[in-house]
Design a protein around this motif. Structure first.
Motif, PDB file in Angstrom:
ATOM      1  N   GLY A 139       0.812  -1.204   0.000  1.00  0.00           N
ATOM      2  CA  GLY A 139       0.000   0.000   0.000  1.00  0.00           C
ATOM      3  C   GLY A 139       0.850   1.261   0.000  1.00  0.00           C
ATOM      4  N   HIS A 140       0.225   2.382   0.316  1.00  0.00           N
ATOM      5  CA  HIS A 140       0.905   3.683   0.255  1.00  0.00           C
ATOM      6  C   HIS A 140       1.968   3.822   1.347  1.00  0.00           C
ATOM      7  CE1 HIS A 140       0.922   7.494  -1.808  1.00  0.00           C
ATOM      8  NE2 HIS A 140       0.827   8.176  -0.689  1.00  0.00           N
ATOM      9  N   SER A 141       1.961   2.907   2.296  1.00  0.00           N
ATOM     10  CA  SER A 141       2.931   2.942   3.402  1.00  0.00           C
ATOM     11  C   SER A 141       4.245   2.261   3.057  1.00  0.00           C
ATOM     12  CB  SER A 141       2.340   2.247   4.633  1.00  0.00           C
ATOM     13  OG  SER A 141       2.152   0.852   4.363  1.00  0.00           O
ATOM     14  N   LEU A 142       4.445   1.860   1.810  1.00  0.00           N
ATOM     15  CA  LEU A 142       5.572   0.985   1.470  1.00  0.00           C
ATOM     16  C   LEU A 142       6.948   1.564   1.758  1.00  0.00           C
ATOM     17  CD1 LEU A 142       5.859   0.678  -2.451  1.00  0.00           C
ATOM     18  CD2 LEU A 142       5.111   2.699  -1.208  1.00  0.00           C
ATOM     19  N   THR A 143       7.064   2.878   1.967  1.00  0.00           N
ATOM     20  CA  THR A 143       8.375   3.442   2.299  1.00  0.00           C
ATOM     21  C   THR A 143       8.662   3.445   3.798  1.00  0.00           C
ATOM     22  OG1 THR A 143       7.477   5.691   2.395  1.00  0.00           O
ATOM     23  CG2 THR A 143       8.394   4.964   0.283  1.00  0.00           C
ATOM     24  N   ILE A 144       7.632   3.200   4.615  1.00  0.00           N
ATOM     25  CA  ILE A 144       7.813   3.310   6.063  1.00  0.00           C
ATOM     26  C   ILE A 144       7.417   2.061   6.833  1.00  0.00           C
ATOM     27  CG2 ILE A 144       7.558   5.822   6.120  1.00  0.00           C
ATOM     28  CD1 ILE A 144       4.633   5.387   7.060  1.00  0.00           C
ATOM     29  N   ASP A 145       6.752   1.104   6.187  1.00  0.00           N
ATOM     30  CA  ASP A 145       6.287  -0.066   6.929  1.00  0.00           C
ATOM     31  C   ASP A 145       7.385  -1.122   7.041  1.00  0.00           C
ATOM     32  OD1 ASP A 145       6.259  -1.573   4.494  1.00  0.00           O
ATOM     33  OD2 ASP A 145       4.197  -0.931   4.084  1.00  0.00           O
ATOM     34  N   GLY A 146       7.032  -2.280   7.545  1.00  0.00           N
ATOM     35  CA  GLY A 146       8.018  -3.325   7.781  1.00  0.00           C
ATOM     36  C   GLY A 146       8.717  -3.840   6.540  1.00  0.00           C
ATOM     37  N   GLY A 147       8.181  -3.545   5.367  1.00  0.00           N
ATOM     38  CA  GLY A 147       8.801  -3.980   4.122  1.00  0.00           C
ATOM     39  C   GLY A 147       9.601  -2.897   3.416  1.00  0.00           C
ATOM     40  N   TRP A 148       9.917  -1.808   4.108  1.00  0.00           N
ATOM     41  CA  TRP A 148      10.595  -0.673   3.465  1.00  0.00           C
ATOM     42  C   TRP A 148      11.925  -1.053   2.840  1.00  0.00           C
ATOM     43  CZ3 TRP A 148      15.469   1.021   4.548  1.00  0.00           C
ATOM     44  CH2 TRP A 148      16.051   0.567   5.738  1.00  0.00           C
ATOM     45  N   ARG A 149      12.649  -1.965   3.502  1.00  0.00           N
ATOM     46  CA  ARG A 149      13.995  -2.306   3.020  1.00  0.00           C
ATOM     47  C   ARG A 149      13.948  -2.961   1.636  1.00  0.00           C
ATOM     48  NH1 ARG A 149      19.047  -2.749   5.416  1.00  0.00           N
ATOM     49  NH2 ARG A 149      18.115  -2.287   7.457  1.00  0.00           N
ATOM     50  N   GLU A 150      12.921  -3.735   1.372  1.00  0.00           N
ATOM     51  CA  GLU A 150      12.790  -4.357   0.053  1.00  0.00           C
ATOM     52  C   GLU A 150      12.673  -3.291  -1.027  1.00  0.00           C
ATOM     53  OE1 GLU A 150       9.823  -7.440  -2.388  1.00  0.00           O
ATOM     54  OE2 GLU A 150       9.188  -6.572  -0.462  1.00  0.00           O
ATOM     55  N   VAL A 151      11.892  -2.251  -0.752  1.00  0.00           N
ATOM     56  CA  VAL A 151      11.728  -1.158  -1.713  1.00  0.00           C
ATOM     57  C   VAL A 151      13.025  -0.377  -1.852  1.00  0.00           C
ATOM     58  CG1 VAL A 151      10.359   0.873  -2.320  1.00  0.00           C
ATOM     59  CG2 VAL A 151       9.292  -1.019  -1.081  1.00  0.00           C
ATOM     60  N   ALA A 152      13.664  -0.076  -0.730  1.00  0.00           N
ATOM     61  CA  ALA A 152      14.917   0.680  -0.757  1.00  0.00           C
ATOM     62  C   ALA A 152      16.009  -0.084  -1.492  1.00  0.00           C
ATOM     63  CB  ALA A 152      15.358   0.998   0.670  1.00  0.00           C
ATOM     64  N   THR A 153      16.065  -1.390  -1.283  1.00  0.00           N
ATOM     65  CA  THR A 153      17.069  -2.211  -1.964  1.00  0.00           C
ATOM     66  C   THR A 153      16.828  -2.225  -3.464  1.00  0.00           C
ATOM     67  OG1 THR A 153      17.354  -3.603  -0.003  1.00  0.00           O
ATOM     68  CG2 THR A 153      18.084  -4.521  -2.106  1.00  0.00           C
ATOM     69  N   ALA A 154      15.562  -2.266  -3.868  1.00  0.00           N
ATOM     70  CA  ALA A 154      15.239  -2.211  -5.296  1.00  0.00           C
ATOM     71  C   ALA A 154      15.702  -0.883  -5.893  1.00  0.00           C
ATOM     72  CB  ALA A 154      13.740  -2.395  -5.509  1.00  0.00           C
ATOM     73  N   CYS A 155      15.569   0.197  -5.130  1.00  0.00           N
ATOM     74  CA  CYS A 155      16.042   1.499  -5.595  1.00  0.00           C
ATOM     75  C   CYS A 155      17.553   1.492  -5.775  1.00  0.00           C
ATOM     76  CB  CYS A 155      15.643   2.594  -4.605  1.00  0.00           C
ATOM     77  SG  CYS A 155      13.869   2.892  -4.490  1.00  0.00           S
ATOM     78  N   LEU A 156      18.263   0.942  -4.806  1.00  0.00           N
ATOM     79  CA  LEU A 156      19.721   0.863  -4.896  1.00  0.00           C
ATOM     80  C   LEU A 156      20.153   0.005  -6.083  1.00  0.00           C
ATOM     81  CD1 LEU A 156      20.593   0.441  -1.121  1.00  0.00           C
ATOM     82  CD2 LEU A 156      21.309   2.343  -2.580  1.00  0.00           C
ATOM     83  N   THR A 157      19.456  -1.101  -6.293  1.00  0.00           N
ATOM     84  CA  THR A 157      19.778  -1.974  -7.424  1.00  0.00           C
ATOM     85  C   THR A 157      19.586  -1.246  -8.740  1.00  0.00           C
ATOM     86  OG1 THR A 157      19.156  -3.948  -6.175  1.00  0.00           O
ATOM     87  CG2 THR A 157      19.190  -4.136  -8.578  1.00  0.00           C
ATOM     88  N   TRP A 158      18.476  -0.523  -8.853  1.00  0.00           N
ATOM     89  CA  TRP A 158      18.199   0.223 -10.091  1.00  0.00           C
ATOM     90  C   TRP A 158      19.242   1.308 -10.319  1.00  0.00           C
ATOM     91  CZ3 TRP A 158      16.740   5.341 -11.207  1.00  0.00           C
ATOM     92  CH2 TRP A 158      16.283   5.570 -12.519  1.00  0.00           C
ATOM     93  N   LEU A 159      19.631   2.002  -9.276  1.00  0.00           N
ATOM     94  CA  LEU A 159      20.657   3.047  -9.421  1.00  0.00           C
ATOM     95  C   LEU A 159      21.974   2.426  -9.868  1.00  0.00           C
ATOM     96  CD1 LEU A 159      19.865   5.213  -6.282  1.00  0.00           C
ATOM     97  CD2 LEU A 159      19.548   5.873  -8.671  1.00  0.00           C
TER      98      LEU A 159
END
Length: 266
Positions: free
Chosen positions: A241-261
């Motif tokens: 949901g919209h909480s994906l940057t702050i909830d318990g799964g945030w690291r998965e999203v952040a890691t995907a960002c790092l991978t893309w960069l």
């Protein structure tokens, strides 16, 4: 992290304090970047201080916030990577289109001018603001229940309420009114230079269960960039949901960002 490291600027959206980016800031610093997370104009240093002075954030519009981040970026020695969530994602797109950034990642970004779909869940999520036209010039606070629908619908009630208590602040109503009227305004502040072919790469991220920015909005946003040859990619996190940057799964999203960069050699 060194002074020569690439700067990364995190931009929050409505109802979240910039400190909600703290885990991302630490992760990106550990990964060799030079991250920062400046707040919106009117934000105080802490969540508690901002909550205590809600009127300080009132009546700031999209252009006011964008100008605030332009001024911040102008103080940097090089163009940063921008990572924004919700309205912060829209602002990251605007700044990238204006060549203020080396690249941008827009996570569940608010709709830009030209995006037509407005799903019912998005309308319900913004009802606390739109139910009173006077809210355009006021600061509006969500209740825990409203936050649970808009941000925490993919979470347990317990986790959603904990995030609400930790990070939620009042937000200006004006950006929502401006975005809603974007397609009827020739010079809307929600306009993005989507045709800029010389801009840096852009990654759009969407949560498959997002009520506030449903996938129809993000997919329509992607189409707005179809006339640009610059890199524009889309990644979906199903069940988020919209909480994906702050909830318990945030690291998965952040890691995907790092991978893309890393794939962009940035």
């Amino acid at each position: 992290m060194t002074d020569s490291a690439t700067p990364v600027v995190f931009i929050h959206g409505l109802w979240l304090h910039s400190a909600a980016w703290d885990p991302w800031v630490q992760l990106f610093a550990d990964s060799g970047y030079r991250p920062s997370a400046p707040g919106w104009p009117g934000d105080q240093v802490t969540v508690a201080e901002t909550r205590a002075t809600p009127d300080s954030v009132a009546n700031f519009g999209i252009e006011d916030v964008t100008a605030h981040y332009r001024a911040f970026i102008d103080q940097l020695e090089e163009k940063p990577i921008l990572i924004g969530h919700s309205f912060g994602g829209m602002i990251a797109e605007k700044l990238l289109g204006e060549d203020y950034a080396a690249a941008a990642i827009a996570i569940d970004a608010a709709q830009i001018k030209g995006v037509l779909p407005l799903p019912l869940s998005a309308l319900r999520s913004t009802l606390p603001v739109f139910k009173n036209p006077a809210n355009k010039h006021k600061a509006v606070t969500l209740s825990a229940e409203q936050f649970r629908y808009s941000f925490g619908n993919a979470l347990t009630e317990e986790e959603s309420d904990a995030l609400y208590e930790k990070w939620v602040i009042a937000a200006p109503g004006r950006p929502l009114f401006e975005a809603a009227a974007a397609n009827f305004s020739l010079h809307s502040p929600a306009k993005v230079e989507t045709g800029n072919e010389k801009r840096g790469p852009l990654l759009l991220i969407m949560g498959g269960q997002d009520h506030t920015v449903p996938e129809a909005i993000t997919k329509s946003t992607l189409k707005q960039y179809r006339h640009s040859a610059a890199v524009t990619e889309l990644v979906e996190f199903e069940g988020r949901g919209h909480s994906l940057t702050i909830d318990g799964g945030w690291r998965e999203v952040a890691t995907a960002c790092l991978t893309w960069l890393g794939e962009q050699r940035l």
